[in-house]
Design an enzyme around this catalytic site. Structure first.
Site, PDB file in Angstrom:
ATOM      1  CD  GLU A  25      -0.592   0.676   3.622  1.00  0.00           C
ATOM      2  OE1 GLU A  25      -0.697   1.875   3.317  1.00  0.00           O
ATOM      3  OE2 GLU A  25      -0.742   0.248   4.773  1.00  0.00           O
ATOM      4  CE  LYS A  87      -6.019   6.849   5.875  1.00  0.00           C
ATOM      5  NZ  LYS A  87      -6.120   7.069   7.340  1.00  0.00           N
ATOM      6  CB  VAL A 107      -5.886  -1.943   4.304  1.00  0.00           C
ATOM      7  CG1 VAL A 107      -6.279  -3.423   4.208  1.00  0.00           C
ATOM      8  CG2 VAL A 107      -4.592  -1.809   5.107  1.00  0.00           C
ATOM      9  CG  ASP A 139     -14.728   5.953  13.179  1.00  0.00           C
ATOM     10  OD1 ASP A 139     -14.441   5.455  12.074  1.00  0.00           O
ATOM     11  OD2 ASP A 139     -14.070   6.875  13.712  1.00  0.00           O
ATOM     12  CG  ASP A 143      -8.742  -1.148   6.062  1.00  0.00           C
ATOM     13  OD1 ASP A 143      -8.993  -0.439   5.061  1.00  0.00           O
ATOM     14  OD2 ASP A 143      -7.785  -0.921   6.824  1.00  0.00           O
ATOM     15  CE  LYS A 160      -2.172   1.876  11.471  1.00  0.00           C
ATOM     16  NZ  LYS A 160      -2.842   1.047  10.438  1.00  0.00           N
TER      17      LYS A 160
END
Length: 304
Positions: A25, A87, A107, A139, A143, A160
């Site tokens: 990516e 992005k 991703v 939220d 991905d 993460k």
């Protein structure tokens, strides 16, 4: 070939000849790290893929063209522009391509483009997931839906730890996405090998991983696979330290009203500051580790 899609000569020839290819990516270049570490890391990742006998295919949108296999100059261009580059997730692709803009693929977008190109393996740092409080805010990273629909194996260091790991794993389970722990039965949390959450499927070798993934797709079970590859022990941050840093960053983001796709880069930057740069070094090392495994997985899949 799709009129919007441009494969580099190397990637096109590799796919035609059955040579293993690993998708990479570009959000990590434009939004994930500061310059020049972003460019240095992107080139180092490509080098690791080559050293493990696969062809790297870094993906981005340049001037409205979806490029699969960037040149060194294009990687440097994205790294220098940094956050000025849009992005791009799945929803953003039509707009960025139609307007002739530059975009760094997330991703979700990278998975979509990889599948469109015929690439089955993708290495990244960590996948997106359900954000903390996601049961109220909804939220949730795109991905996860991409993993539910697109046949690409994603090698990552888990999610993460700024996210809600438990809810993310529940979401993946609901949509039938296998999460395979590589050499571990504990789901890794990006900067650290620990999370407190177990995985129900494990594999100890790239060959075993490849067999599981091939059978999934042979059975007609659509969607991706999360290969959860823990950060190497020597680079893993202390669980308590990173948890405190993340909690502090999350609180500050909420107070400042940071929302949507700005949340992740904001939190990563804050965690880097709080940890004195240790999180950035961990990020670099886990990406290299994932690229190594992805190349080996692509090798094994090419044999089946």
């Amino acid at each position: 070939m799709n009129e919007y899609l441009v494969l580099s000569k190397e990637v096109k020839e590799a796919l035609a000849e059955g040579v293993p290819v690993v998708a990479l990516e570009s959000t990590i270049i434009a939004h994930g790290m500061p310059h020049p570490q972003n460019v240095e890391t992107a080139l180092a990742v490509e080098k690791v893929v080559r050293e493990n006998e696969a062809v790297p295919a870094t993906i981005a949108v340049i001037g409205g063209k979806i490029k699969v296999g960037l040149t060194c100059e294009e990687i440097e261009y994205l790294g220098e522009k940094g956050p000025e580059v849009i992005k791009v997730s799945r929803r953003d692709l039509p707009y960025v391509v139609a307007k002739g803009l530059d975009g760094a693929t997330t991703v979700a977008a990278t998975m979509f483009i990889a599948a469109m190109s015929g690439i089955k393996v993708f290495a990244t740092g960590g996948i997106g997931g359900v954000h903390r409080g996601g049961e109220k805010s909804f939220d949730i990273s795109a991905d996860l839906q991409e993993l539910a629909r697109t046949n690409v194996a994603v090698v990552s260091a888990g999610v993460k730890s700024i996210l809600d790991i438990g809810l993310t794993l529940e979401y993946l389970e609901t949509y039938g996405v296998p999460v395979i722990g590589f050499g571990t039965d504990e789901f890794p949390a990006f900067y650290t090998r620990k999370s407190g959450y177990k995985v129900h499927i494990t594999a100890d070798t790239p060959a075993e991983l490849a067999r599981i993934i091939k059978v999934k797709w042979d059975l007609g079970l659509k969607g991706g696979v999360v290969v959860a590859n823990p950060i190497p022990e020597e680079y893993s941050l202390d669980y308590e330290e990173i948890t405190r840093a993340i909690d502090s960053a999350v609180l500050e983001a909420a107070e400042k009203g940071v929302r949507g796709k700005e949340v992740t880069p904001y939190l990563l930057a804050k965690v880097k500051d709080i940890t004195g740069g240790k999180s950035l070094e961990a990020n670099i090392q886990l990406v290299l580790n994932n690229a190594r495994l992805a190349a080996k997985l692509a090798q094994e899949l090419s044999k089946l």
